[in-house]
Write a protein that holds these residues in place. Structure first.
Motif, PDB file in Angstrom:
ATOM      1  N   GLU A 139       0.808  -1.212   0.000  1.00  0.00           N
ATOM      2  CA  GLU A 139       0.000   0.000   0.000  1.00  0.00           C
ATOM      3  C   GLU A 139       0.839   1.258   0.000  1.00  0.00           C
ATOM      4  O   GLU A 139       2.002   1.247   0.357  1.00  0.00           O
ATOM      5  CB  GLU A 139      -0.979   0.027   1.166  1.00  0.00           C
ATOM      6  CG  GLU A 139      -0.381   0.375   2.502  1.00  0.00           C
ATOM      7  CD  GLU A 139      -1.423   0.590   3.586  1.00  0.00           C
ATOM      8  OE1 GLU A 139      -2.386   1.346   3.379  1.00  0.00           O
ATOM      9  OE2 GLU A 139      -1.252   0.000   4.660  1.00  0.00           O
TER      10      GLU A 139
ATOM     11  N   GLY B 216     -15.485  -1.599  -0.657  1.00  0.00           N
ATOM     12  CA  GLY B 216     -14.235  -2.307  -0.392  1.00  0.00           C
ATOM     13  C   GLY B 216     -14.335  -3.806  -0.502  1.00  0.00           C
ATOM     14  O   GLY B 216     -13.536  -4.527   0.092  1.00  0.00           O
TER      15      GLY B 216
ATOM     16  N   HIS C 236      -9.991  -3.292   3.931  1.00  0.00           N
ATOM     17  CA  HIS C 236      -9.996  -2.524   5.172  1.00  0.00           C
ATOM     18  C   HIS C 236     -10.906  -1.298   5.132  1.00  0.00           C
ATOM     19  O   HIS C 236     -11.491  -0.930   6.140  1.00  0.00           O
ATOM     20  CB  HIS C 236      -8.565  -2.094   5.515  1.00  0.00           C
ATOM     21  CG  HIS C 236      -8.444  -1.385   6.816  1.00  0.00           C
ATOM     22  ND1 HIS C 236      -8.538  -2.033   8.015  1.00  0.00           N
ATOM     23  CD2 HIS C 236      -8.265  -0.075   7.111  1.00  0.00           C
ATOM     24  CE1 HIS C 236      -8.405  -1.162   8.995  1.00  0.00           C
ATOM     25  NE2 HIS C 236      -8.235   0.039   8.473  1.00  0.00           N
ATOM     26  N   ASP C 237     -11.016  -0.666   3.963  1.00  0.00           N
ATOM     27  CA  ASP C 237     -11.827   0.554   3.867  1.00  0.00           C
ATOM     28  C   ASP C 237     -12.366   0.690   2.445  1.00  0.00           C
ATOM     29  O   ASP C 237     -12.116  -0.156   1.586  1.00  0.00           O
ATOM     30  CB  ASP C 237     -10.969   1.768   4.237  1.00  0.00           C
ATOM     31  CG  ASP C 237     -11.779   2.908   4.834  1.00  0.00           C
ATOM     32  OD1 ASP C 237     -13.022   2.898   4.710  1.00  0.00           O
ATOM     33  OD2 ASP C 237     -11.166   3.817   5.426  1.00  0.00           O
TER      34      ASP C 237
ATOM     35  N   LYS D  82      -7.725   4.426  -2.949  1.00  0.00           N
ATOM     36  CA  LYS D  82      -8.468   4.539  -1.699  1.00  0.00           C
ATOM     37  C   LYS D  82      -9.416   5.741  -1.763  1.00  0.00           C
ATOM     38  O   LYS D  82      -9.084   6.762  -2.367  1.00  0.00           O
ATOM     39  CB  LYS D  82      -7.507   4.724  -0.534  1.00  0.00           C
ATOM     40  CG  LYS D  82      -6.580   3.552  -0.308  1.00  0.00           C
ATOM     41  CD  LYS D  82      -5.612   3.866   0.824  1.00  0.00           C
ATOM     42  CE  LYS D  82      -4.657   2.726   1.067  1.00  0.00           C
ATOM     43  NZ  LYS D  82      -3.673   3.050   2.112  1.00  0.00           N
TER      44      LYS D  82
ATOM     45  N   LYS E  49      -5.324   7.690   3.451  1.00  0.00           N
ATOM     46  CA  LYS E  49      -4.789   7.362   4.775  1.00  0.00           C
ATOM     47  C   LYS E  49      -4.250   5.938   4.733  1.00  0.00           C
ATOM     48  O   LYS E  49      -4.668   5.115   3.928  1.00  0.00           O
ATOM     49  CB  LYS E  49      -5.858   7.502   5.856  1.00  0.00           C
ATOM     50  CG  LYS E  49      -7.018   6.539   5.704  1.00  0.00           C
ATOM     51  CD  LYS E  49      -8.041   6.730   6.798  1.00  0.00           C
ATOM     52  CE  LYS E  49      -9.176   5.736   6.593  1.00  0.00           C
ATOM     53  NZ  LYS E  49     -10.201   5.869   7.610  1.00  0.00           N
ATOM     54  N   TRP E  50      -3.294   5.670   5.606  1.00  0.00           N
ATOM     55  CA  TRP E  50      -2.692   4.344   5.683  1.00  0.00           C
ATOM     56  C   TRP E  50      -3.635   3.377   6.372  1.00  0.00           C
ATOM     57  O   TRP E  50      -4.218   3.695   7.394  1.00  0.00           O
ATOM     58  CB  TRP E  50      -1.363   4.417   6.433  1.00  0.00           C
ATOM     59  CG  TRP E  50      -0.300   5.039   5.600  1.00  0.00           C
ATOM     60  CD1 TRP E  50      -0.020   6.376   5.505  1.00  0.00           C
ATOM     61  CD2 TRP E  50       0.583   4.374   4.723  1.00  0.00           C
ATOM     62  NE1 TRP E  50       0.989   6.585   4.610  1.00  0.00           N
ATOM     63  CE2 TRP E  50       1.392   5.361   4.118  1.00  0.00           C
ATOM     64  CE3 TRP E  50       0.780   3.044   4.378  1.00  0.00           C
ATOM     65  CZ2 TRP E  50       2.386   5.056   3.198  1.00  0.00           C
ATOM     66  CZ3 TRP E  50       1.771   2.742   3.463  1.00  0.00           C
ATOM     67  CH2 TRP E  50       2.554   3.737   2.887  1.00  0.00           C
ATOM     68  N   TRP E  51      -3.777   2.202   5.774  1.00  0.00           N
ATOM     69  CA  TRP E  51      -4.632   1.172   6.362  1.00  0.00           C
ATOM     70  C   TRP E  51      -3.859   0.342   7.391  1.00  0.00           C
ATOM     71  O   TRP E  51      -4.404  -0.052   8.399  1.00  0.00           O
ATOM     72  CB  TRP E  51      -5.178   0.246   5.290  1.00  0.00           C
ATOM     73  CG  TRP E  51      -6.190   0.872   4.373  1.00  0.00           C
ATOM     74  CD1 TRP E  51      -6.713   2.139   4.455  1.00  0.00           C
ATOM     75  CD2 TRP E  51      -6.819   0.263   3.253  1.00  0.00           C
ATOM     76  NE1 TRP E  51      -7.613   2.348   3.449  1.00  0.00           N
ATOM     77  CE2 TRP E  51      -7.702   1.199   2.684  1.00  0.00           C
ATOM     78  CE3 TRP E  51      -6.715  -0.984   2.662  1.00  0.00           C
ATOM     79  CZ2 TRP E  51      -8.480   0.933   1.571  1.00  0.00           C
ATOM     80  CZ3 TRP E  51      -7.477  -1.254   1.541  1.00  0.00           C
ATOM     81  CH2 TRP E  51      -8.356  -0.308   1.009  1.00  0.00           C
TER      82      TRP E  51
ATOM     83  N   LYS F 246      -3.239  -2.654   7.244  1.00  0.00           N
ATOM     84  CA  LYS F 246      -3.560  -4.059   6.946  1.00  0.00           C
ATOM     85  C   LYS F 246      -4.522  -4.060   5.770  1.00  0.00           C
ATOM     86  O   LYS F 246      -5.172  -3.063   5.473  1.00  0.00           O
ATOM     87  CB  LYS F 246      -4.144  -4.771   8.156  1.00  0.00           C
ATOM     88  CG  LYS F 246      -5.416  -4.158   8.697  1.00  0.00           C
ATOM     89  CD  LYS F 246      -5.876  -4.923   9.915  1.00  0.00           C
ATOM     90  CE  LYS F 246      -7.219  -4.406  10.370  1.00  0.00           C
ATOM     91  NZ  LYS F 246      -7.807  -5.277  11.376  1.00  0.00           N
TER      92      LYS F 246
ATOM     93  N   ARG G 146     -10.543  -5.996   6.635  1.00  0.00           N
ATOM     94  CA  ARG G 146     -11.283  -5.507   7.802  1.00  0.00           C
ATOM     95  C   ARG G 146     -11.246  -6.530   8.926  1.00  0.00           C
ATOM     96  O   ARG G 146     -11.055  -7.716   8.702  1.00  0.00           O
ATOM     97  CB  ARG G 146     -12.759  -5.275   7.437  1.00  0.00           C
ATOM     98  CG  ARG G 146     -12.984  -3.989   6.748  1.00  0.00           C
ATOM     99  CD  ARG G 146     -14.471  -3.671   6.613  1.00  0.00           C
ATOM    100  NE  ARG G 146     -14.545  -2.570   5.665  1.00  0.00           N
ATOM    101  CZ  ARG G 146     -15.308  -2.544   4.601  1.00  0.00           C
ATOM    102  NH1 ARG G 146     -16.136  -3.522   4.354  1.00  0.00           N
ATOM    103  NH2 ARG G 146     -15.277  -1.522   3.795  1.00  0.00           N
TER     104      ARG G 146
END
Length: 182
Positions: free
Chosen positions: A11, A36, A57-58, A80, A84-86, A88, A91
């Protein structure tokens, strides 16, 4: 019964790189939902069915995302929705399945993210001047010509009596000859 292909991911702040490793995939179907949800299905090998459903994750921006179905893998650049950084890929708190792995070839730490090699800020550094740095000069700094004498090197105090030191005016060739004849 279906199988799961290997999935590699990495990512950046604004995107996720997802690679489904499945050589010679046929009838590939990829679906990306804005919430997602990433789904994939294809046949490969002896008509084995491979299926995959990842609850990312998002949310993602489907319109800006790109998917390329190649001969050896399916490569996806998922944009995205929020930059922003996930941290992982999936979810929830569960551990990622065994077939989901980090793509270390594409991985960049959050602190090191510069957006790619083209965006790398080198602070105006001029690489053409590297040859002028002390001790790292150009081709004339070290002259390998044979017409120069050998520089004498000091040996430690505990020299043996038969140690030979190349003297001033003595060339490497004459030194080797004198060592061979002794």
């Amino acid at each position: 019964m279906s199988r799961h292909p290997e999935v590699k991911w990495a990512e950046r702040e604004d995107k996720v790189y997802l690679t489904v490793v499945l050589p010679d995939a046929k009838n590939s179907k990829v679906n990306l939902d804005p919430e997602g949800i990433f789904t994939f299905s294809a046949t490969a090998g002896l008509d084995n069915l491979y299926e995959l459903k990842l609850d990312l994750h998002d949310k993602v921006n489907v319109e800006e995302s790109k998917i390329n179905v190649g001969v050896r893998n399916i490569f996806c650049v998922l944009e995205k929705s929020d930059k922003k950084w996930w941290g992982k890929l999936l979810r929830g708190d569960a551990k990622a399945p065994h077939y989901v792995k980090v793509d270390w070839d594409k991985w960049v730490d959050e602190d090191d993210d510069t957006g790619g090699p083209g965006d790398l800020d080198l602070g105006g550094m001029d690489f053409s001047k590297f040859g002028d740095m002390g001790g790292m000069g150009g081709p004339d700094e070290f002259d390998d010509s044979d017409d120069e004498g050998i520089i004498e090197v000091d040996k430690p105090e505990d020299k043996k009596a038969d140690d030979k030191v190349v003297g001033e005016g003595e060339t490497a060739e004459t030194k080797v000859e004198s060592l061979q004849s002794s």
